[in-house]
Scaffold this active site. Structure first.
Site, mmCIF file in Angstrom:
data_model
loop_
_atom_site.group_PDB
_atom_site.id
_atom_site.type_symbol
_atom_site.label_atom_id
_atom_site.label_comp_id
_atom_site.label_asym_id
_atom_site.label_seq_id
_atom_site.Cartn_x
_atom_site.Cartn_y
_atom_site.Cartn_z
ATOM 1 N N ASN A 1 0.800 -1.184 -0.068
ATOM 2 C CA ASN A 1 -0.002 0.151 -0.104
ATOM 3 C C ASN A 1 0.609 1.322 -0.096
ATOM 4 O O ASN A 1 0.436 2.162 -0.581
ATOM 5 C CB ASN A 1 -1.014 -0.087 1.372
ATOM 6 C CG ASN A 1 -1.451 1.491 1.457
ATOM 7 O OD1 ASN A 1 -2.360 1.792 0.813
ATOM 8 N ND2 ASN A 1 -1.211 2.023 2.608
ATOM 9 N N LYS B 1 8.954 -10.045 -3.720
ATOM 10 C CA LYS B 1 9.757 -10.806 -3.961
ATOM 11 C C LYS B 1 10.408 -11.502 -2.513
ATOM 12 O O LYS B 1 10.611 -12.656 -2.364
ATOM 13 C CB LYS B 1 11.285 -10.361 -4.452
ATOM 14 C CG LYS B 1 11.100 -10.290 -5.977
ATOM 15 C CD LYS B 1 12.422 -9.435 -6.625
ATOM 16 C CE LYS B 1 13.628 -10.595 -6.529
ATOM 17 N NZ LYS B 1 13.343 -11.912 -7.111
ATOM 18 N N SER C 1 -2.394 -0.199 -6.674
ATOM 19 C CA SER C 1 -2.298 0.373 -7.748
ATOM 20 C C SER C 1 -2.966 1.860 -7.740
ATOM 21 O O SER C 1 -3.087 2.422 -6.565
ATOM 22 C CB SER C 1 -2.280 -0.120 -9.029
ATOM 23 O OG SER C 1 -1.972 0.493 -10.199
ATOM 24 N N TYR D 1 4.372 9.048 -11.195
ATOM 25 C CA TYR D 1 3.530 8.239 -10.416
ATOM 26 C C TYR D 1 3.012 7.301 -11.458
ATOM 27 O O TYR D 1 2.829 5.951 -11.143
ATOM 28 C CB TYR D 1 2.596 9.197 -9.986
ATOM 29 C CG TYR D 1 1.403 8.354 -9.001
ATOM 30 C CD1 TYR D 1 1.893 7.866 -7.721
ATOM 31 C CD2 TYR D 1 0.060 8.068 -9.498
ATOM 32 C CE1 TYR D 1 1.040 7.427 -7.025
ATOM 33 C CE2 TYR D 1 -0.627 7.593 -8.608
ATOM 34 C CZ TYR D 1 -0.334 7.152 -7.365
ATOM 35 O OH TYR D 1 -1.171 6.332 -6.668
ATOM 36 N N LYS E 1 2.991 3.217 -11.479
ATOM 37 C CA LYS E 1 1.975 2.475 -11.523
ATOM 38 C C LYS E 1 1.508 1.460 -12.561
ATOM 39 O O LYS E 1 1.280 0.182 -12.277
ATOM 40 C CB LYS E 1 0.760 3.286 -10.971
ATOM 41 C CG LYS E 1 0.728 3.846 -9.548
ATOM 42 C CD LYS E 1 0.651 2.815 -8.516
ATOM 43 C CE LYS E 1 0.554 3.563 -7.064
ATOM 44 N NZ LYS E 1 0.711 2.761 -6.075
#
Length: 287
Positions: free
Chosen positions: A83, A116, A134, A148, A152
């Site tokens: 987030n 990861k 996103s 940005y 995204k």
């Protein structure tokens, strides 16, 4: 059934609303923030149900450590929510390279780092759900949001590939695309000056964002509730728009893209050696 969650960027906005909703429903949570002291009230209310962790998502070692804390504290990790993020406004020409890197490091590489770090644990478990926050800015390209949107859109492509790779391992992936929500996201971001030539594009967006602050239609508590709902689904969506503005913008953008592809279809097809004799199938999907 109680789940173990890890959420980045819990100190404010949607992350804070989600952290509170997760704990209120009896789940266990690793709540991360750059300054975890801002989350101490959660520890006071929920005790051992929550672990507070200092995390800069641009630091891969710190990201790996936060996943280990989830394992050590609760024995597993069921849901990761990426987030944390921010988005400044300026024209591409007027955005410095360091400002570009800062947004991409947090908004894209932060997601890559946590993902990861979490995948090996979820692969060992044979289950897990990775939810990537996103934006509608990951579906369309608003003027003034070059850095940005670049990040995204990267999250969207990365997560779509991820879903295909880890789906057979029992790991689910959902890309959440919010519109404007009534949080302090705008206040925590910077509207940087752009030269006068961009007044009709970047300037219009900047004025709109300023005027909208505090009156956005999106309700963060309702968004948190929806995220909790999709985490319980056996077959959650790959993409989920949040908010009426996001739905309308995505529909308009998708229709325009389809129309453009149709308009230029013959030119697109003309680049083959010859007309294809059989329908195209992707190699990783069985017929």
């Amino acid at each position: 059934m109680s789940k173990v969650w890890l959420v980045t960027g819990c100190s404010r906005g949607l992350g804070r609303s989600l952290a509170e909703a997760i704990l209120a429903q009896g789940h266990r949570l690793v709540a991360t923030a750059r300054t975890p002291s801002q989350l101490e009230d959660l520890a006071e209310r929920y005790g051992d149900q929550v672990r507070l962790v200092a995390l800069d998502v641009t630091d891969f070692e710190a990201a790996t450590r936060s996943i280990e804390i989830a394992r050590e504290s609760f024995g597993r990790l069921d849901v990761l929510v990426n987030n944390a993020g921010f988005g400044d406004i300026s024209s591409i020409e007027d955005t410095g390279l360091e400002e570009f890197r800062a947004q991409i490091d947090t908004n894209l590489f932060g997601v890559i780092h946590l993902t990861k770090a979490a995948v090996p644990l979820m692969r060992e478990q044979g289950s897990g759900h990775i939810i990537q926050l996103s934006s509608i800015g990951g579906r369309i390209g608003p003027p003034g949001r070059g850095a940005y949107a670049a990040a995204k859109w990267g999250v969207e492509g990365f997560s779509e590939v991820l879903a295909k790779e880890v789906g057979p391992l029992g790991i689910k992936v959902t890309i959440v695309e919010p519109g404007a929500f009534r949080t302090d996201f705008v206040a925590s971001s910077t509207i940087r000056p752009s030269r006068p030539e961009y007044a009709s594009t970047v300037g219009v967006l900047a004025d709109h964002v300023r005027s909208l602050h505090g009156t956005q239609a999106g309700n963060p508590a309702r968004a948190a509730s929806v995220i909790l709902q999709i985490a319980d689904l056996a077959e959650p969506p790959l993409r989920l728009l949040l908010g009426s503005d996001a739905v309308q913008a995505a529909e308009k953008s998708d229709q325009a893209r389809i129309g453009s592809d149709r308009k230029w279809r013959e030119l697109s097809l003309s680049t083959d050696f010859q007309a294809p004799s059989t329908p195209y199938t992707v190699p990783w999907e069985r017929p």
